[in-house]
Design a protein around this motif. Structure first.
Motif, PDB file in Angstrom:
ATOM      1  N   PHE A 215       0.131   4.549   1.005  1.00  0.00           N
ATOM      2  CA  PHE A 215      -0.111   4.830   2.325  1.00  0.00           C
ATOM      3  C   PHE A 215       0.646   4.379   3.569  1.00  0.00           C
ATOM      4  N   CYS A 216      -0.107   3.055   4.069  1.00  0.00           N
ATOM      5  CA  CYS A 216       0.318   2.714   4.842  1.00  0.00           C
ATOM      6  C   CYS A 216       1.660   0.987   4.899  1.00  0.00           C
TER       7      CYS A 216
ATOM      8  N   CYS B 277      -5.062   0.011   5.883  1.00  0.00           N
ATOM      9  CA  CYS B 277      -6.334   0.952   5.909  1.00  0.00           C
ATOM     10  C   CYS B 277      -7.360   1.244   5.030  1.00  0.00           C
TER      11      CYS B 277
ATOM     12  N   CYS C   1       0.894  -1.113   0.386  1.00  0.00           N
ATOM     13  CA  CYS C   1      -0.360  -0.112   0.455  1.00  0.00           C
ATOM     14  C   CYS C   1       0.661   1.178   0.170  1.00  0.00           C
TER      15      CYS C   1
ATOM     16  N   CYS D 171      -6.390  -2.613   0.340  1.00  0.00           N
ATOM     17  CA  CYS D 171      -5.607  -2.495   1.855  1.00  0.00           C
ATOM     18  C   CYS D 171      -5.649  -3.354   2.244  1.00  0.00           C
TER      19      CYS D 171
HETATM   20 ZN   LIG Z   1      -2.676   0.991   3.087  1.00  0.00          ZN
END
Ligand SMILES: [Zn+2]
Length: 72
Positions: free
Chosen positions: A9-10, A38, A7, A35
């Motif tokens: 983002f995370c 998140c 991912c 994901c």
């Molecule tokens: Zn994520």
């Protein structure tokens, strides 16, 4: 087949989801990557039941991996 990237983002793993387009009238399915951390999602591809093909998994996989590059 390309692998799913982590991912953007995370950093958690992504998972390919296929989900009924309409639970009351099973005319097709949406395919997308979500994901596991998140719950960020890639864009979804829609496939009718008569067009249920592994290519859709490859398409959403590529879309998820493109997001990971921060292209958009
Ligand atoms: Zn994520």
């Amino acid at each position: 087949m390309s692998d799913l990237k982590c991912c953007p983002f995370c950093g958690a793993r992504g998972q390919i989801i296929s989900e009924a387009g309409d639970p009351f009238d099973d005319i097709g399915r949406f395919y997308f990557v979500r994901c596991l951390g998140c719950r960020a999602q890639s864009g979804a591809k829609y496939a009718s039941n008569s067009n249920d093909c592994p290519n859709f998994y490859e398409e959403v996989r590529q879309e998820w991996n493109q997001r990971n590059e921060g292209a958009t």
